[in-house]
Design a protein around this motif. Structure first.
Motif, PDB file in Angstrom:
ATOM      1  N   ASP A  86      -4.625  -8.495  -0.634  1.00  0.00           N
ATOM      2  CA  ASP A  86      -3.761  -7.920  -0.241  1.00  0.00           C
ATOM      3  C   ASP A  86      -4.404  -6.742  -1.255  1.00  0.00           C
ATOM      4  OD1 ASP A  86      -2.822 -10.012   1.372  1.00  0.00           O
ATOM      5  OD2 ASP A  86      -0.847  -9.659  -0.279  1.00  0.00           O
ATOM      6  N   THR A  87      -5.283  -5.968  -2.429  1.00  0.00           N
ATOM      7  CA  THR A  87      -5.104  -4.784  -2.916  1.00  0.00           C
ATOM      8  C   THR A  87      -6.677  -4.304  -2.518  1.00  0.00           C
ATOM      9  OG1 THR A  87      -5.592  -5.671  -5.353  1.00  0.00           O
ATOM     10  CG2 THR A  87      -3.100  -4.988  -4.819  1.00  0.00           C
ATOM     11  N   GLU A  88      -7.286  -5.255  -1.807  1.00  0.00           N
ATOM     12  CA  GLU A  88      -8.408  -5.277  -1.097  1.00  0.00           C
ATOM     13  C   GLU A  88      -9.046  -3.404  -1.104  1.00  0.00           C
ATOM     14  OE1 GLU A  88     -10.503  -7.093  -2.057  1.00  0.00           O
ATOM     15  OE2 GLU A  88     -12.462  -5.392  -1.671  1.00  0.00           O
ATOM     16  N   GLY A  89      -9.408  -2.824  -1.394  1.00  0.00           N
ATOM     17  CA  GLY A  89      -9.783  -1.164  -1.347  1.00  0.00           C
ATOM     18  C   GLY A  89      -8.571  -0.036  -1.523  1.00  0.00           C
ATOM     19  N   PHE A  90      -8.112  -1.032  -2.412  1.00  0.00           N
ATOM     20  CA  PHE A  90      -6.247   0.164  -2.762  1.00  0.00           C
ATOM     21  C   PHE A  90      -7.746   1.255  -3.477  1.00  0.00           C
ATOM     22  CE2 PHE A  90      -2.285  -2.085  -2.850  1.00  0.00           C
ATOM     23  CZ  PHE A  90      -2.580  -2.310  -1.527  1.00  0.00           C
ATOM     24  N   VAL A  91      -7.962   1.106  -4.123  1.00  0.00           N
ATOM     25  CA  VAL A  91      -8.812   2.047  -5.026  1.00  0.00           C
ATOM     26  C   VAL A  91      -9.946   3.207  -4.550  1.00  0.00           C
ATOM     27  CG1 VAL A  91     -11.169   0.457  -5.301  1.00  0.00           C
ATOM     28  CG2 VAL A  91     -10.264   2.737  -7.281  1.00  0.00           C
ATOM     29  N   ASN A  92      -9.567   2.420  -3.022  1.00  0.00           N
ATOM     30  CA  ASN A  92     -10.538   4.154  -2.306  1.00  0.00           C
ATOM     31  C   ASN A  92      -9.313   4.745  -1.620  1.00  0.00           C
ATOM     32  OD1 ASN A  92     -13.131   2.589  -2.316  1.00  0.00           O
ATOM     33  ND2 ASN A  92     -11.787   1.646  -1.110  1.00  0.00           N
ATOM     34  N   TYR A  93      -8.040   4.566  -1.615  1.00  0.00           N
ATOM     35  CA  TYR A  93      -7.301   5.542  -1.611  1.00  0.00           C
ATOM     36  C   TYR A  93      -7.409   6.748  -3.085  1.00  0.00           C
ATOM     37  CZ  TYR A  93      -5.852   2.864   2.269  1.00  0.00           C
ATOM     38  OH  TYR A  93      -5.454   2.547   3.686  1.00  0.00           O
ATOM     39  N   GLY A  94      -7.419   6.330  -3.929  1.00  0.00           N
ATOM     40  CA  GLY A  94      -7.536   8.042  -5.102  1.00  0.00           C
ATOM     41  C   GLY A  94      -9.000   8.164  -4.644  1.00  0.00           C
ATOM     42  N   LEU A  95      -9.491   7.651  -4.111  1.00  0.00           N
ATOM     43  CA  LEU A  95     -10.596   9.027  -4.047  1.00  0.00           C
ATOM     44  C   LEU A  95     -10.905   9.891  -2.502  1.00  0.00           C
ATOM     45  CD1 LEU A  95     -14.854   6.959  -4.723  1.00  0.00           C
ATOM     46  CD2 LEU A  95     -13.534   9.046  -5.804  1.00  0.00           C
ATOM     47  N   LEU A 102       0.855  -1.019   0.331  1.00  0.00           N
ATOM     48  CA  LEU A 102       0.123   0.301   0.249  1.00  0.00           C
ATOM     49  C   LEU A 102       0.627   1.501   0.071  1.00  0.00           C
ATOM     50  CD1 LEU A 102      -2.524   1.674   0.117  1.00  0.00           C
ATOM     51  CD2 LEU A 102      -2.703   0.865   2.822  1.00  0.00           C
ATOM     52  N   GLY A 103       1.372   1.654   1.044  1.00  0.00           N
ATOM     53  CA  GLY A 103       2.947   1.996   0.987  1.00  0.00           C
ATOM     54  C   GLY A 103       3.604   3.040   0.040  1.00  0.00           C
ATOM     55  N   PHE A 104       3.894   1.444  -1.089  1.00  0.00           N
ATOM     56  CA  PHE A 104       4.484   1.603  -2.477  1.00  0.00           C
ATOM     57  C   PHE A 104       3.594   1.966  -3.565  1.00  0.00           C
ATOM     58  CE2 PHE A 104       5.077  -0.178  -6.412  1.00  0.00           C
ATOM     59  CZ  PHE A 104       6.589  -0.403  -7.096  1.00  0.00           C
ATOM     60  N   MET A 105       2.235   1.803  -2.899  1.00  0.00           N
ATOM     61  CA  MET A 105       1.550   1.945  -4.656  1.00  0.00           C
ATOM     62  C   MET A 105       1.182   3.431  -3.707  1.00  0.00           C
ATOM     63  SD  MET A 105      -1.870   2.773  -4.893  1.00  0.00           S
ATOM     64  CE  MET A 105      -3.018   2.422  -3.887  1.00  0.00           C
ATOM     65  N   LEU A 106       0.760   4.472  -3.024  1.00  0.00           N
ATOM     66  CA  LEU A 106       0.967   5.485  -2.535  1.00  0.00           C
ATOM     67  C   LEU A 106       2.321   6.458  -3.246  1.00  0.00           C
ATOM     68  CD1 LEU A 106      -1.141   4.963   0.592  1.00  0.00           C
ATOM     69  CD2 LEU A 106      -2.630   5.666  -1.114  1.00  0.00           C
ATOM     70  N   ASN A 107       2.912   6.111  -3.318  1.00  0.00           N
ATOM     71  CA  ASN A 107       3.879   6.685  -3.106  1.00  0.00           C
ATOM     72  C   ASN A 107       4.599   6.735  -4.680  1.00  0.00           C
ATOM     73  OD1 ASN A 107       6.190   8.013  -2.070  1.00  0.00           O
ATOM     74  ND2 ASN A 107       6.299   6.038  -0.225  1.00  0.00           N
ATOM     75  N   GLU A 108       4.410   5.608  -5.379  1.00  0.00           N
ATOM     76  CA  GLU A 108       4.977   5.321  -6.680  1.00  0.00           C
ATOM     77  C   GLU A 108       4.333   4.877  -7.717  1.00  0.00           C
ATOM     78  OE1 GLU A 108       8.445   5.394  -6.927  1.00  0.00           O
ATOM     79  OE2 GLU A 108       8.718   5.231  -5.294  1.00  0.00           O
ATOM     80  N   ARG A 109       3.077   4.417  -8.177  1.00  0.00           N
ATOM     81  CA  ARG A 109       1.811   3.832  -8.380  1.00  0.00           C
ATOM     82  C   ARG A 109       0.447   4.671  -8.604  1.00  0.00           C
ATOM     83  NH1 ARG A 109       5.738   2.772  -9.876  1.00  0.00           N
ATOM     84  NH2 ARG A 109       6.588   0.117 -10.627  1.00  0.00           N
ATOM     85  N   ILE A 121      -5.449   8.203 -11.095  1.00  0.00           N
ATOM     86  CA  ILE A 121      -5.333   6.041 -11.615  1.00  0.00           C
ATOM     87  C   ILE A 121      -4.428   5.392 -10.710  1.00  0.00           C
ATOM     88  CG2 ILE A 121      -4.340   5.461 -13.831  1.00  0.00           C
ATOM     89  CD1 ILE A 121      -5.565   7.415 -15.525  1.00  0.00           C
ATOM     90  N   ILE A 122      -4.121   4.529 -10.418  1.00  0.00           N
ATOM     91  CA  ILE A 122      -3.471   3.677  -9.679  1.00  0.00           C
ATOM     92  C   ILE A 122      -3.104   2.157 -10.720  1.00  0.00           C
ATOM     93  CG2 ILE A 122      -3.541   2.165  -7.494  1.00  0.00           C
ATOM     94  CD1 ILE A 122      -5.573   3.702  -6.081  1.00  0.00           C
ATOM     95  N   ARG A 123      -2.417   2.161 -10.686  1.00  0.00           N
ATOM     96  CA  ARG A 123      -1.324   0.504 -11.262  1.00  0.00           C
ATOM     97  C   ARG A 123      -0.219  -0.190 -11.120  1.00  0.00           C
ATOM     98  NH1 ARG A 123       2.026   2.819 -17.117  1.00  0.00           N
ATOM     99  NH2 ARG A 123       0.510   4.801 -16.109  1.00  0.00           N
ATOM    100  N   LEU A 124      -0.586  -1.351 -10.611  1.00  0.00           N
ATOM    101  CA  LEU A 124       0.659  -2.164 -10.223  1.00  0.00           C
ATOM    102  C   LEU A 124       0.192  -3.578 -11.048  1.00  0.00           C
ATOM    103  CD1 LEU A 124      -1.086  -3.096  -6.812  1.00  0.00           C
ATOM    104  CD2 LEU A 124       1.269  -1.442  -7.198  1.00  0.00           C
ATOM    105  N   SER A 125       1.581  -3.824 -11.745  1.00  0.00           N
ATOM    106  CA  SER A 125       2.097  -4.364 -12.444  1.00  0.00           C
ATOM    107  C   SER A 125       2.290  -6.005 -11.979  1.00  0.00           C
ATOM    108  CB  SER A 125       3.370  -4.385 -13.078  1.00  0.00           C
ATOM    109  OG  SER A 125       4.744  -4.122 -12.296  1.00  0.00           O
TER     110      SER A 125
END
Ligand SMILES: [Mn+2]
Length: 341
Positions: A257-266, A222-229, A240-244
């Motif tokens: 693991d990525t459940e709910g990640f999209v809500n951080y964008g909102l 989650l931290g990596f996603m918020l920082n880098e993606r 826009i969030i992306r994870l490869s």
């Protein structure tokens, strides 16, 4: 086919079906979420308390963060226990289809369910397919679990709602309503949750098991996603969030693991749509969330082979991760402009 009839008629038909003990099976959608499991398990407990026998089939196993739910260990995963799952479906007199409204949402179990002679659909997604003998469809309901609570009361089964059933139904409502904060939450939602509390729902267990039980790897992802993606497009009020696949591998990804990640964008100031793209071995999955009148289900239906609700939808693409995101970005200006806030 009772799907255009009025609610009383459908309830009467269901009541008649359940008047004597029946062999029932319940099936819910692929990648079952909190509402899929909550509505299915809650209804399983209640059907049993009313004297019916029940098996629960899931197309694939639920994520680990739902394993604590009462009865979850009994769910038969179609992809890993095909024979048992087939037996449960074909051996049942009534097949309840919960939290999905198109048979392609149940993956490998589709044909067996299609062939079943008596299906009861209970669901809150828009535009149901007409495959069930009795259809309860309520897109205004925040969760299928809320519909189950309504139906259970209409059946006169209120007194049968015990701690396990109440906990499961509460969990379904809690997860699909975003812990009672999405716009789908209504006074009726709160009253239903309150009633489930009165019936013994272990609500702190539900919240803690789902929110406060993260693996360290998940929090680091989650931290990596918020920082880098996380890419912010303020001109379109969109994140826009992306994870490869490589990103996921790096953080020892496990399903859920990525459940709910999209809500951080909102959660960002000025953002009214969040788009989340995750690379799978054979496709790219996307989840869209929006606030207000942005109908993300229409965008997904038209361009990314999926659907859902106005403010929450999911789809897929056979293009690469980059190509999918580029296609989304090309659609973005016109889509946002046609639905001003
Ligand atoms: Mn749902």
């Amino acid at each position: 086919m009772l799907d255009h009839t009025d609610k009383e008629e459908r309830m009467g038909a269901l009541r008649a079906e359940l008047a004597a003990p029946k062999r029932c099976a319940i099936i819910t959608h692929y990648n079952p979420d909190g509402d899929a499991m909550g509505s299915s398990l809650g209804f399983m407990h209640l059907l049993r308390r009313a004297g019916h026998s029940v098996s629960l089939v899931v197309p694939n196993a639920p994520p680990a963060f739902l394993a604590w739910m009462p009865g979850a260990a009994e769910a038969i995963p179609f992809d890993r226990a095909r024979d048992r799952a087939m037996e449960a479906i074909t051996g049942s007199e009534l097949l309840f289809c919960l939290d999905f409204n198109r048979l392609d949402r149940i993956s490998g179990a589709e044909d067996a369910a299609r062939a079943h002679p008596f299906k009861v659909l209970i669901d809150h997604h828009r535009d149901p397919d007409h495959f069930a003998q009795i259809t309860f469809s309520d897109p205004d309901s925040c969760a299928t679990a809320q519909m189950i609570a309504d139906i259970v009361r209409d059946l006169g089964w209120s007194e049968l709602v015990d701690e396990p059933a109440a906990t499961c139904l509460y969990t379904g409502i809690m997860t699909d309503s975003g812990s009672f904060r999405f716009s789908s939450t209504t006074p009726h939602t709160m009253r239903t949750a309150a009633w489930l509390m009165e019936r013994g729902a272990r609500f702190t267990q539900a919240h803690e098991s789902i929110m406060d039980d993260n693996r360290p790897e998940r929090m680091r992802l989650l931290g990596f996603m918020l920082n880098e993606r996380l890419e912010i497009l303020p001109e379109f009020g969109t994140a826009i969030i992306r994870l490869s696949l490589a990103d996921l591998k790096r953080f020892s990804y496990q399903p859920g693991d990525t459940e709910g990640f999209v809500n951080y964008g909102l959660a960002l100031r000025g953002i009214r749509m969040a788009a989340y793209f995750i690379e799978r071995p054979d496709m790219v999955k996307l989840s869209l969330r929006s606030k207000g009148g942005l109908p993300v289900d229409e965008l997904v239906q038209q361009h990314f082979s999926g659907g859902g609700h106005r403010n929450a939808a999911g789809g897929q693409s056979k293009d690469s991760l980059d190509a999918t995101i580029n296609r989304f970005k090309e659609l973005l200006p016109a889509f946002v402009a046609s639905h001003p806030s």
